[in-house]
Design a protein around this motif. Structure first.
Motif, short mmCIF file in Angstrom:
data_model
loop_
_atom_site.label_atom_id
_atom_site.label_comp_id
_atom_site.label_asym_id
_atom_site.label_seq_id
_atom_site.Cartn_x
_atom_site.Cartn_y
_atom_site.Cartn_z
N GLU A 133 -72.44 -19.38 22.29
CA GLU A 133 -71.47 -18.57 21.56
C GLU A 133 -70.87 -19.31 20.36
O GLU A 133 -70.23 -18.69 19.50
CB GLU A 133 -70.34 -18.11 22.50
CG GLU A 133 -69.45 -19.21 23.04
CD GLU A 133 -70.01 -19.86 24.31
OE1 GLU A 133 -69.26 -20.62 24.95
OE2 GLU A 133 -71.19 -19.61 24.65
N THR A 138 -80.46 -23.83 15.40
CA THR A 138 -80.11 -23.05 16.58
C THR A 138 -81.26 -22.15 16.99
O THR A 138 -81.65 -22.09 18.17
CB THR A 138 -78.86 -22.21 16.31
OG1 THR A 138 -77.76 -23.09 16.04
CG2 THR A 138 -78.52 -21.34 17.50
N ASP A 187 -73.08 -16.68 14.78
CA ASP A 187 -72.71 -16.61 16.19
C ASP A 187 -72.13 -15.25 16.59
O ASP A 187 -72.03 -14.95 17.78
CB ASP A 187 -71.70 -17.71 16.52
CG ASP A 187 -72.35 -19.08 16.58
OD1 ASP A 187 -73.52 -19.17 16.99
OD2 ASP A 187 -71.69 -20.08 16.21
N ARG A 214 -72.83 -22.17 18.92
CA ARG A 214 -73.84 -23.17 18.59
C ARG A 214 -74.09 -23.27 17.08
O ARG A 214 -74.14 -24.38 16.53
CB ARG A 214 -75.13 -22.85 19.33
CG ARG A 214 -76.19 -23.94 19.24
CD ARG A 214 -77.29 -23.71 20.26
NE ARG A 214 -76.81 -24.02 21.61
CZ ARG A 214 -77.23 -23.40 22.71
NH1 ARG A 214 -78.12 -22.42 22.63
NH2 ARG A 214 -76.76 -23.76 23.88
N THR A 215 -74.27 -22.15 16.40
CA THR A 215 -74.51 -22.21 14.96
C THR A 215 -73.31 -22.81 14.23
O THR A 215 -73.47 -23.66 13.35
CB THR A 215 -74.80 -20.80 14.40
OG1 THR A 215 -75.84 -20.20 15.16
CG2 THR A 215 -75.23 -20.87 12.95
N THR A 216 -72.12 -22.37 14.63
CA THR A 216 -70.90 -22.90 14.01
C THR A 216 -70.75 -24.39 14.29
O THR A 216 -70.45 -25.18 13.38
CB THR A 216 -69.67 -22.15 14.54
OG1 THR A 216 -69.85 -20.74 14.31
CG2 THR A 216 -68.40 -22.62 13.86
N PHE A 218 -78.70 -16.22 23.60
CA PHE A 218 -77.64 -15.77 22.70
C PHE A 218 -77.25 -14.32 23.01
O PHE A 218 -76.07 -13.98 23.11
CB PHE A 218 -78.12 -15.89 21.25
CG PHE A 218 -77.20 -15.25 20.24
CD1 PHE A 218 -75.97 -15.80 19.95
CD2 PHE A 218 -77.58 -14.08 19.58
CE1 PHE A 218 -75.13 -15.22 19.02
CE2 PHE A 218 -76.75 -13.49 18.65
CZ PHE A 218 -75.51 -14.06 18.36
N ARG A 246 -78.42 -14.85 14.14
CA ARG A 246 -78.93 -15.93 13.32
C ARG A 246 -79.80 -15.43 12.17
O ARG A 246 -79.83 -16.01 11.10
CB ARG A 246 -79.78 -16.88 14.17
CG ARG A 246 -79.07 -17.82 15.12
CD ARG A 246 -78.20 -17.23 16.16
NE ARG A 246 -78.09 -18.06 17.35
CZ ARG A 246 -76.97 -18.35 17.95
NH1 ARG A 246 -75.82 -17.93 17.44
NH2 ARG A 246 -76.96 -19.07 19.05
N PRO A 260 -66.37 -17.72 17.27
CA PRO A 260 -67.15 -18.97 17.33
C PRO A 260 -66.34 -20.21 16.95
O PRO A 260 -66.56 -21.28 17.52
CB PRO A 260 -68.28 -18.72 16.31
CG PRO A 260 -68.37 -17.25 16.19
CD PRO A 260 -66.97 -16.74 16.35
#
Length: 450
Positions: free
Chosen positions: A368, A141, A82, A370-372, A217, A86, A234
């Motif tokens: 901001e 993501t 984040d 999303r991956t986390t 992103f 990615r 994040p």
């Protein structure tokens, strides 16, 4: 003029889906392979001096320990994804997973190096868990952000098609090698699928080298940088609205245990309790994988029509209902009925949950975090659920003298938790102009003009 939802994928989108799916393939290949080996191989190779039940529990304990570093890896790789991007995560995790799994296949047995063998197994398993921890969040993501509006469920489900291919390859290799003379398989044959992981990792690096971060992103990062002079944190953003972070963990529990109850513990149940040949379960796992490749996108497409929430709840309840019939079929000792049990117990409803979860988690967080956020939900639920499921099932069945009813109750309770959490979560609709779940909070620069 065609709408966004009706257009086909662009070359960039196709590369993103393929790059995400091959990483998921390796993630599930590594973990399914370890699960199969921990059920039918590792007790004899690394814990051969123990009582058979203790050896099985010790083997499943190393399986569970690998999950403990998944949340750690999920948070660390999620923050990197984040903040930095990615692609960095997806390249790093796939290399790490390939190296850790290959190393497991090179560890000498305990009769050759003693206690060092299970220790090395444990160390490799921990590294495997750390790198796997970052894979799903980054892949989900990237794929969901790249997919067309109205079809995110379909393309997100291709990640689970990758898992199906992993089932085919891992189960197929173990089944084929398991048909060879037993001593050769235990000494050397089982190692071949583990070493093969490095080949898959190289293929993934080649596919992922041209991946790009999404416009959504990049725009969010730019907005933060222009306003504050720094990128958002994040982890702070994921817990700024804590409900979805908590619900994501609870939602993921039933899908996390489905495969490990039916396929992993189911294999141990057949081999240890029913004294059936391991290759029979391995072959069933391969059949499950073949069906999963097709069934996952079907459930993904259905979720685009009736909603992710509805499909996931159907999957939870259906899985809970199928656990008892599946183990009844395993108990028959009939090869065809065993395979039918694996299909009913996992493919029909377990895959419905898996096909929906990654996309749903991605839709529960803004870009901001999303991956986390995906990693927190997916990896913690897999640690608390899937990581402990085989050892919990083994202990429960042993405690009641071999009866399977405690496993049925265990699966039902976890499924109900997942249903309730799914009903309570906030999920961003997959429609044009859906916007954000929450207003973007940007603190002004220190010393900035009023």
């Amino acid at each position: 003029m065609a709408t966004v939802a009706s257009r086909g994928l662009t070359p960039h989108q196709r590369k993103t889906v393929a790059g995400g799916a091959i990483g998921t393939l390796i993630e599930y290949y590594d973990y399914y392979l370890y699960g199969l080996a921990s059920a039918a191989v590792f007790p004899a190779v690394f814990f051969s001096s123990d009582d058979p039940v203790v050896a099985q529990l010790s083997s499943f304990a190393t399986f569970a320990v690998g999950f403990f570093l998944r949340p750690v890896g999920g948070v660390i790789w999620g923050i990197i994804g984040d903040r930095v991007g990615r692609k960095v995560v997806l390249m790093s995790t796939v290399i790490g997973m390939g190296l850790a799994t290959t190393a497991i296949g090179l560890i000498p047995p305990d009769h050759a190096i003693g206690v060092a063998a299970p220790i090395l197994l444990l160390v490799c398993r921990l590294f495997q868990g750390f790198f796997v921890g970052g894979e799903m969040g980054g892949a989900a993501t990237m794929v969901v952000e790249a997919a067309p509006i109205g079809k995110k469920g379909l393309y997100g489900a291709f990640l689970i098609s990758g898992a199906g291919i992993a089932n085919v390859v891992s189960g197929g290799l173990m089944a084929a090698l398991g048909l060879t003379p037993g001593s050769w398989f235990i000494e050397w044959g089982w190692r071949i699928p583990f070493v093969f992981s490095i080949v898959l990792a190289i293929a993934a690096v080649i596919l992922r080298r041209h991946l790009e971060d999404s416009d959504e992103f990049i725009e969010t990062q730019t907005l933060h940088l222009n306003a504050t002079g720094k990128k958002p944190n994040p982890l702070v953003e994921a817990f700024r609205h804590p409900k979805n972070a908590i619900m994501g963990i609870l939602i993921g529990l039933p899908q996390s245990i489905a495969g490990y109850v039916v396929l992993t513990y189911g294999l141990a149940f057949m081999v240890s309790n029913k004294h059936l040949p391991a290759w029979m379960g391995f072959a069933g796992t391969m059949i499950v994988g073949l069906l999963q490749i097709v069934v996952a996108p079907l459930w993904g497409a259905i979720s685009d029509r009736i909603g992710r929430r509805t499909v996931y709840i159907i999957g939870c309840l259906g899985f809970a209902a199928m656990v008892y019939p599946a183990f009844l079929l395993f108990s028959t000792g009939n090869m065809w009925l065993i395979w039918l049990g694996q299909i009913l117990g996992f493919v029909v409803f377990g895959v419905a949950m898996q096909a929906t979860l990654a996309t749903m988690l991605a839709e529960m967080f803004d870009p901001e975090a999303r991956t986390t956020g995906v990693n927190i939900g997916y990896q913690i639920s897999n640690t608390l659920g899937g990581g402990l499921a085989p050892i919990i099932c083994t202990a429960l069945v042993a405690a009641v003298g071999g009866a399977i009813w405690p496993v049925v109750i265990y699966a039902a309770v976890i499924a109900i938790v997942g249903v309730i959490a799914t009903m309570l979560a906030s999920i961003r609709p997959d429609v044009e102009g859906a916007g954000r779940l929450h207003e973007l909070v940007i603190a002004p620069r220190v010393g900035a003009d009023a």
